[in-house]
Design an enzyme around this catalytic site. Structure first.
Site, PDB file in Angstrom:
ATOM      1  N   ARG A 269       4.082  11.399  -2.428  1.00  0.00           N
ATOM      2  CA  ARG A 269       3.580  10.613  -1.156  1.00  0.00           C
ATOM      3  C   ARG A 269       5.982  10.499  -0.420  1.00  0.00           C
ATOM      4  NH1 ARG A 269       4.918   5.076   1.116  1.00  0.00           N
ATOM      5  NH2 ARG A 269       3.975   4.865   3.053  1.00  0.00           N
TER       6      ARG A 269
ATOM      7  N   HIS B  45       4.531  -4.408   9.525  1.00  0.00           N
ATOM      8  CA  HIS B  45       4.318  -4.572  11.051  1.00  0.00           C
ATOM      9  C   HIS B  45       2.778  -5.388  11.563  1.00  0.00           C
ATOM     10  CE1 HIS B  45       7.766  -1.662   9.696  1.00  0.00           C
ATOM     11  NE2 HIS B  45       6.324  -0.740   8.970  1.00  0.00           N
TER      12      HIS B  45
ATOM     13  N   ARG C   3       7.665   0.559  13.343  1.00  0.00           N
ATOM     14  CA  ARG C   3       8.366   0.625  12.358  1.00  0.00           C
ATOM     15  C   ARG C   3       9.788  -0.490  11.939  1.00  0.00           C
ATOM     16  NH1 ARG C   3       5.737   3.870   7.666  1.00  0.00           N
ATOM     17  NH2 ARG C   3       5.374   5.911   8.639  1.00  0.00           N
TER      18      ARG C   3
ATOM     19  N   ALA D 227       2.932  -0.760   5.024  1.00  0.00           N
ATOM     20  CA  ALA D 227       2.675  -0.923   6.313  1.00  0.00           C
ATOM     21  C   ALA D 227       3.028  -2.036   6.605  1.00  0.00           C
ATOM     22  CB  ALA D 227       1.857   0.053   6.415  1.00  0.00           C
TER      23      ALA D 227
ATOM     24  N   GLU E  22      12.211  -9.578   1.739  1.00  0.00           N
ATOM     25  CA  GLU E  22      11.098  -8.801   2.138  1.00  0.00           C
ATOM     26  C   GLU E  22      13.153  -7.421   1.593  1.00  0.00           C
ATOM     27  OE1 GLU E  22       9.852  -8.529   5.410  1.00  0.00           O
ATOM     28  OE2 GLU E  22       9.929  -6.005   5.882  1.00  0.00           O
TER      29      GLU E  22
ATOM     30  N   ARG F  88      13.739   4.354  11.804  1.00  0.00           N
ATOM     31  CA  ARG F  88      12.631   5.086  11.751  1.00  0.00           C
ATOM     32  C   ARG F  88      11.384   5.429  13.338  1.00  0.00           C
ATOM     33  NH1 ARG F  88       9.643   4.582   6.278  1.00  0.00           N
ATOM     34  NH2 ARG F  88       8.056   7.048   7.278  1.00  0.00           N
TER      35      ARG F  88
ATOM     36  N   ASN G  21       7.955  -5.940  -1.099  1.00  0.00           N
ATOM     37  CA  ASN G  21       8.059  -4.841  -0.053  1.00  0.00           C
ATOM     38  C   ASN G  21       6.152  -5.021   0.350  1.00  0.00           C
ATOM     39  OD1 ASN G  21       7.498  -2.121   1.150  1.00  0.00           O
ATOM     40  ND2 ASN G  21       8.987  -0.713  -0.301  1.00  0.00           N
TER      41      ASN G  21
ATOM     42  N   PRO H 108       0.898  -1.432  -0.159  1.00  0.00           N
ATOM     43  CA  PRO H 108       0.592   0.123   0.008  1.00  0.00           C
ATOM     44  C   PRO H 108       0.484   0.944   0.063  1.00  0.00           C
ATOM     45  CG  PRO H 108      -0.307  -1.124   1.829  1.00  0.00           C
ATOM     46  CD  PRO H 108       0.708  -2.278   1.148  1.00  0.00           C
ATOM     47  N   ASN H 109      -0.388   1.946  -0.855  1.00  0.00           N
ATOM     48  CA  ASN H 109       0.585   3.511  -0.787  1.00  0.00           C
ATOM     49  C   ASN H 109       1.732   3.322  -1.774  1.00  0.00           C
ATOM     50  OD1 ASN H 109      -1.481   5.274   0.915  1.00  0.00           O
ATOM     51  ND2 ASN H 109      -0.980   3.415   2.233  1.00  0.00           N
TER      52      ASN H 109
ATOM     53  N   TYR I 161      10.424   8.882   0.827  1.00  0.00           N
ATOM     54  CA  TYR I 161      11.057   8.002   0.302  1.00  0.00           C
ATOM     55  C   TYR I 161      11.668   8.382  -1.263  1.00  0.00           C
ATOM     56  CZ  TYR I 161       7.576   5.883   2.978  1.00  0.00           C
ATOM     57  OH  TYR I 161       7.236   5.571   4.503  1.00  0.00           O
TER      58      TYR I 161
ATOM     59  N   HIS J 276      13.238  -2.950   2.093  1.00  0.00           N
ATOM     60  CA  HIS J 276      12.465  -1.325   2.191  1.00  0.00           C
ATOM     61  C   HIS J 276      12.896   0.051   1.125  1.00  0.00           C
ATOM     62  CE1 HIS J 276       9.087  -3.493   4.649  1.00  0.00           C
ATOM     63  NE2 HIS J 276      10.176  -3.975   5.262  1.00  0.00           N
ATOM     64  N   LEU J 277      12.599   0.609   1.392  1.00  0.00           N
ATOM     65  CA  LEU J 277      13.189   1.754   0.379  1.00  0.00           C
ATOM     66  C   LEU J 277      13.930   2.343   1.793  1.00  0.00           C
ATOM     67  CD1 LEU J 277      10.014   3.439  -1.522  1.00  0.00           C
ATOM     68  CD2 LEU J 277      12.507   2.858  -2.779  1.00  0.00           C
TER      69      LEU J 277
HETATM   70  C1  DQA Z   1       8.483   0.607   3.387  1.00  0.00           C
HETATM   71  C2  DQA Z   1       8.340   1.376   5.310  1.00  0.00           C
HETATM   72  C3  DQA Z   1       7.497   1.039   5.596  1.00  0.00           C
HETATM   73  O1  DQA Z   1       6.567   1.504   7.502  1.00  0.00           O
HETATM   74  C4  DQA Z   1       5.942   2.493   4.959  1.00  0.00           C
HETATM   75  O2  DQA Z   1       4.934   2.012   5.419  1.00  0.00           O
HETATM   76  C5  DQA Z   1       6.456   2.116   3.455  1.00  0.00           C
HETATM   77  C6  DQA Z   1       7.370   1.820   2.729  1.00  0.00           C
HETATM   78  C7  DQA Z   1       9.703   1.231   3.039  1.00  0.00           C
HETATM   79  O3  DQA Z   1       9.897   0.803   1.863  1.00  0.00           O
HETATM   80  O4  DQA Z   1      10.377   2.232   3.749  1.00  0.00           O
HETATM   81  O5  DQA Z   1       4.687   2.147   3.294  1.00  0.00           O
HETATM   82  O6  DQA Z   1       8.065  -0.209   3.356  1.00  0.00           O
END
Ligand code: DQA
Length: 143
Positions: A17, A78, A109, A75, A96, A105, A72, A9-10, A22, A98-99
């Site tokens: 965003r 978590h 997270r 959220a 897995e 953080r 990825n 998501p997102n 990011y 993450h950017l």
């Molecule tokens: C994320 C880190 C997560 O905590 C966050 O909710 C994201 C992006 C990252 O790629 O850094 O949406 O997965």
């Protein structure tokens, strides 16, 4: 070799965003960069803002036709035990990514409930996190 690249998501609104967190690349930019760099590999991209969509995408790796998965979960990392269970069901390696460096953080997270059932986790390198995950999957001997 066929790899599934699954984004949660997102991540579809990357670029717009919180660019200070990011970066300014869109998901489209990231996907194109990976396609160009790994043109000899069949990369399949999925993005969903819903837990079920991610689980359905993970199920595509159940038949063994994919060599590995780069995930990825955003959220959902978590708190999604449902995604964790879907990953645990797979026989192929799941990395897995993450950017951002989730450990640097907010407290919530810092824990991924999915990481313990993944082959490995790469966090904090922006688009390079995806590249490093692909490099690992390319370098495995049993593909
Ligand atoms: C994320 C880190 C997560 O905590 C966050 O909710 C994201 C992006 C990252 O790629 O850094 O949406 O997965």
């Amino acid at each position: 070799m066929r790899l599934l690249i699954i984004n949660g998501p997102n991540l579809d609104i990357l670029g717009k965003r919180e660019p200070e967190v990011y970066g300014t690349l869109t998901l489209w930019d990231i996907e194109n960069r990976l396609k160009e760099k790994y043109s000899s590999v069949k990369l399949e991209f999925y993005q969903s803002n819903s837990e079920g969509g991610i689980i359905d995408a993970l199920h595509k790796a159940l038949d063994g036709s994919a060599t590995g998965v780069v995930l990825n979960p955003a959220a959902f990392s978590h708190y999604s035990y449902a995604i964790r269970d879907a990953v645990a069901a797979l026989k192929v390696p799941v990395i897995e990514v993450h950017l951002t460096n989730i450990h640097a953080r907010e407290e919530f997270r810092r824990k991924s409930v999915i990481a313990p059932v993944c082959t490995g986790v790469i966090a904090g390198f922006g688009v390079r996190s995806y590249e490093l995950a692909i490099e690992y999957l390319l370098g495995r001997e049993d593909h």
